[in-house]
Design a protein around this motif. Sequence first.
Motif, mmCIF file in Angstrom:
data_model
loop_
_atom_site.group_PDB
_atom_site.id
_atom_site.type_symbol
_atom_site.label_atom_id
_atom_site.label_comp_id
_atom_site.label_asym_id
_atom_site.label_seq_id
_atom_site.Cartn_x
_atom_site.Cartn_y
_atom_site.Cartn_z
ATOM 1 N N ALA A 1 29.946 40.094 23.742
ATOM 2 C CA ALA A 1 30.187 38.670 24.006
ATOM 3 C C ALA A 1 31.280 38.512 25.059
ATOM 4 C CB ALA A 1 30.573 37.955 22.720
ATOM 5 N N MET A 2 32.322 39.358 24.962
ATOM 6 C CA MET A 2 33.392 39.274 25.953
ATOM 7 C C MET A 2 32.878 39.664 27.341
ATOM 8 S SD MET A 2 36.927 41.268 26.312
ATOM 9 C CE MET A 2 36.030 42.415 27.333
ATOM 10 N N GLY A 3 32.023 40.670 27.392
ATOM 11 C CA GLY A 3 31.448 41.081 28.678
ATOM 12 C C GLY A 3 30.647 39.955 29.307
ATOM 13 N N VAL A 4 29.868 39.245 28.476
ATOM 14 C CA VAL A 4 29.063 38.129 28.975
ATOM 15 C C VAL A 4 29.984 37.033 29.521
ATOM 16 C CG1 VAL A 4 27.493 36.278 28.287
ATOM 17 C CG2 VAL A 4 27.090 38.617 27.502
ATOM 18 N N ALA A 5 31.078 36.763 28.784
ATOM 19 C CA ALA A 5 32.027 35.746 29.244
ATOM 20 C C ALA A 5 32.672 36.174 30.562
ATOM 21 C CB ALA A 5 33.100 35.514 28.177
ATOM 22 N N ALA A 6 33.012 37.454 30.668
ATOM 23 C CA ALA A 6 33.633 37.949 31.903
ATOM 24 C C ALA A 6 32.676 37.784 33.081
ATOM 25 C CB ALA A 6 34.026 39.421 31.748
ATOM 26 N N GLU A 7 31.404 38.076 32.841
ATOM 27 C CA GLU A 7 30.414 37.920 33.918
ATOM 28 C C GLU A 7 30.358 36.460 34.360
ATOM 29 O OE1 GLU A 7 27.040 36.968 36.069
ATOM 30 O OE2 GLU A 7 27.116 36.308 33.993
ATOM 31 N N ARG A 8 30.315 35.573 33.369
ATOM 32 C CA ARG A 8 30.160 34.148 33.675
ATOM 33 C C ARG A 8 31.381 33.606 34.423
ATOM 34 N NH1 ARG A 8 29.316 30.544 35.570
ATOM 35 N NH2 ARG A 8 28.470 28.484 35.051
ATOM 36 N N LEU A 9 32.575 33.995 33.951
ATOM 37 C CA LEU A 9 33.797 33.387 34.484
ATOM 38 C C LEU A 9 34.332 34.098 35.719
ATOM 39 C CD1 LEU A 9 35.616 32.729 31.087
ATOM 40 C CD2 LEU A 9 34.381 31.087 32.494
ATOM 41 N N VAL A 10 34.192 35.426 35.750
ATOM 42 C CA VAL A 10 34.839 36.189 36.817
ATOM 43 C C VAL A 10 33.863 36.570 37.933
ATOM 44 C CG1 VAL A 10 36.152 38.280 37.351
ATOM 45 C CG2 VAL A 10 36.523 37.083 35.175
ATOM 46 N N PHE A 11 32.658 37.022 37.543
ATOM 47 C CA PHE A 11 31.787 37.606 38.567
ATOM 48 C C PHE A 11 30.743 36.641 39.121
ATOM 49 C CE2 PHE A 11 33.301 41.295 36.089
ATOM 50 C CZ PHE A 11 33.980 41.930 37.117
ATOM 51 N N ARG A 12 30.186 35.757 38.269
ATOM 52 C CA ARG A 12 29.123 34.909 38.769
ATOM 53 C C ARG A 12 29.575 33.998 39.910
ATOM 54 N NH1 ARG A 12 25.259 31.549 34.876
ATOM 55 N NH2 ARG A 12 25.318 33.558 33.844
ATOM 56 N N PRO A 13 30.771 33.399 39.820
ATOM 57 C CA PRO A 13 31.183 32.528 40.934
ATOM 58 C C PRO A 13 31.284 33.277 42.265
ATOM 59 C CG PRO A 13 32.585 32.186 39.011
ATOM 60 C CD PRO A 13 31.745 33.386 38.722
ATOM 61 N N LEU A 14 31.374 34.598 42.208
ATOM 62 C CA LEU A 14 31.570 35.381 43.441
ATOM 63 C C LEU A 14 30.309 36.102 43.871
ATOM 64 C CD1 LEU A 14 35.000 36.908 42.454
ATOM 65 C CD2 LEU A 14 34.599 35.051 44.058
ATOM 66 N N ARG A 15 29.163 35.773 43.225
ATOM 67 C CA ARG A 15 27.967 36.572 43.462
ATOM 68 C C ARG A 15 27.553 36.582 44.929
ATOM 69 N NH1 ARG A 15 23.431 34.931 39.759
ATOM 70 N NH2 ARG A 15 24.744 35.843 38.158
ATOM 71 N N PHE A 16 27.722 35.461 45.607
ATOM 72 C CA PHE A 16 27.259 35.395 46.995
ATOM 73 C C PHE A 16 28.402 35.578 47.978
ATOM 74 C CE2 PHE A 16 24.158 33.035 44.441
ATOM 75 C CZ PHE A 16 23.060 33.836 44.696
ATOM 76 N N ALA A 17 29.580 35.903 47.454
ATOM 77 C CA ALA A 17 30.727 36.127 48.338
ATOM 78 C C ALA A 17 30.764 37.595 48.761
ATOM 79 C CB ALA A 17 32.010 35.740 47.610
ATOM 80 N N ASP A 18 31.676 37.911 49.656
ATOM 81 C CA ASP A 18 31.898 39.294 50.079
ATOM 82 C C ASP A 18 32.167 40.163 48.840
ATOM 83 O OD1 ASP A 18 33.521 41.652 50.943
ATOM 84 O OD2 ASP A 18 33.213 40.737 52.914
ATOM 85 N N PRO A 19 31.535 41.350 48.738
ATOM 86 C CA PRO A 19 31.709 42.205 47.562
ATOM 87 C C PRO A 19 33.169 42.544 47.277
ATOM 88 C CG PRO A 19 30.024 43.108 49.017
ATOM 89 C CD PRO A 19 30.594 41.923 49.711
ATOM 90 N N LEU A 20 34.000 42.522 48.312
ATOM 91 C CA LEU A 20 35.422 42.802 48.126
ATOM 92 C C LEU A 20 36.043 41.836 47.124
ATOM 93 C CD1 LEU A 20 37.473 44.786 49.259
ATOM 94 C CD2 LEU A 20 38.076 43.093 50.989
ATOM 95 N N ASN A 21 35.572 40.576 47.132
ATOM 96 C CA ASN A 21 36.124 39.564 46.224
ATOM 97 C C ASN A 21 35.920 39.943 44.765
ATOM 98 O OD1 ASN A 21 37.068 37.494 48.108
ATOM 99 N ND2 ASN A 21 34.926 37.400 48.686
ATOM 100 N N SER A 22 34.708 40.365 44.424
ATOM 101 C CA SER A 22 34.452 40.679 43.019
ATOM 102 C C SER A 22 35.179 41.960 42.627
ATOM 103 C CB SER A 22 32.952 40.774 42.739
ATOM 104 O OG SER A 22 32.383 41.885 43.365
ATOM 105 N N MET A 23 35.387 42.862 43.600
ATOM 106 C CA MET A 23 36.140 44.085 43.310
ATOM 107 C C MET A 23 37.581 43.739 42.955
ATOM 108 S SD MET A 23 34.917 47.011 45.887
ATOM 109 C CE MET A 23 36.378 47.902 46.347
ATOM 110 N N ILE A 24 38.184 42.852 43.744
ATOM 111 C CA ILE A 24 39.582 42.474 43.501
ATOM 112 C C ILE A 24 39.681 41.702 42.186
ATOM 113 C CG2 ILE A 24 41.473 41.038 44.364
ATOM 114 C CD1 ILE A 24 40.448 41.832 47.219
ATOM 115 N N SER A 25 38.708 40.833 41.929
ATOM 116 C CA SER A 25 38.712 40.100 40.666
ATOM 117 C C SER A 25 38.603 41.047 39.484
ATOM 118 C CB SER A 25 37.549 39.117 40.626
ATOM 119 O OG SER A 25 37.722 38.135 41.594
#
Lengths: 234, 287
Positions: free
Chosen positions: B76-100
């Motif tokens: 459940a925590m992993g799903v929340a992390a995906e939703r809050l941290v990674f999904r907003p950056l899906r179409f951004a430069d991959p560097l952004n999601s790495m730093i996040s």
Amino acid sequence: MLALDRVTAVYTGRAVLHEVSLRVAPGEIVAMIGANGSGKSTTLKVITGGLRPVGGQVLLDGEPLEALAPEAVVGRGIALVPEGRRVFPRLTVVENLRIGAYSRADRNRYREDAARVFELFPVLAQRARQEAGTLSGGEQQMLAIGRALMARPRWLLLDEPSLGLAPKVIDVVWDAIQKINADGLAVLLVEQKAFAALQLAARAYVLENGRIVAEGPSATLAADPRVKQAYLSF
Amino acid sequence: MTLVLFVQHLANGLITGGLYALVAIGLSLIYGVLRIINFAHGEIFAVGAYVGFFLWRVLGVPLPLAFVGAMVGTAAMGVAAERLVFRPLRFADPLNSMISAIGLSFLLQNLILQVGGAEPRRLDPFMSGVLLVGPIALPLQYLFILGLAGVLIAAIEVYLRRAWNGLALRASSQDLGTAALMGVSIDRLARVTFAAASALAAAAGVLVGSVFLLQPTMGVSMAAKCFVVVILGGVGNLPGAIVGGLVLGVAESLAVAYVSTALRDVVAFVVLIVALLFRPQGLLRGA
């Protein structure tokens, strides 16, 4: 009825479709011909949700389609056989067919449909357990068509199905398209091989620089001197 | 006698290797499908261990149930992390999601420190007793871990082969755009991927806690080693991650036994450098 009503689309800042209107009625084969870069693939992209038009509408039985996400379009009965085939190279033939049924509510009955695809393309049955990446170009094209049929669409969109295929294989694909159509599916065929496309389709549209410059029954277009000179000279 | 010892070290290596594989599979899955390099995956493993500890020690849940609870909670925590941290950056430069991801790993590490405290913790073993095979003594706990890791790995393999979303995951890792044409929703896949990867990491966390110690920073070296495992096996290649995990576990165990205990954390990177020199495509790629 699948219809585009004065669709204008922009891609990387450049207008690529200008007020394109076309329609495909149930059970019809319609061809879209034109040179490379004339907007044929873009038109299919707009229909399948890959590019949202800036003007005009895409309508399926009167309902707007253009706001749908790509993954929702197939559920409405429109399946695309993409340019370059795009089979999943490291899935087997059977797995490629199975994923084609992903969008269906009754997808657990995919084996019946796979059997029908194998009837249409017997060579695929022999390759059933092979990875799709090991198939020849022609076999991959058959697989891509079979995969699209697995969704049980009412409209089948084909993007350059003859690209890079030997003449003999093209005949097989053409026969299959006719059979599929005889089963009641409407077909929108995008082709650079204009002459062959006009033989298959009852009606056609000619695209040039993102505009429809001619449309009508295939026989009329094939006899049109302008069309002849521009597209049928080879 | 030396053979007996060798077998013993081999068995130890396979157990750590199985745990590496559990964590590395998730890392590989997330990269393969979503092209996210999840630097927080080690901390998800640590959170899983602490959730298990909390359920067992504080709430008094029996250990097997705490194990399952940790998997579910961490998923459940992993799903929340995906939703809050990674999904907003899906179409951004991959560097952004790495730093996040790096930011998320700091956040989780400090959260564990706040809630769980800095002192090392440990869980009871799942089993006690020893299995004697001739002169070789195998603790049942170790066999249990190896068996459970094997079962979980087999389960994920079956899922990827048989389940509709498992098939969709494999298709998407090969061609995301075409998978969407088939009706596959990337949002749903992202959830499934993070849930599965986090649950496996949590399982490894609880198992580690029943043999070694729980520490707030336990995810750091685990993540570093699992990156090695993933590269060793071929990025995005799940059988590769399993083989890579076992190879690294055994190499570490043997190096510690026959060369020096100081080498434990060095081995991974020596293996990595050697692998990159001779098989940069991964152990199983193109084989």
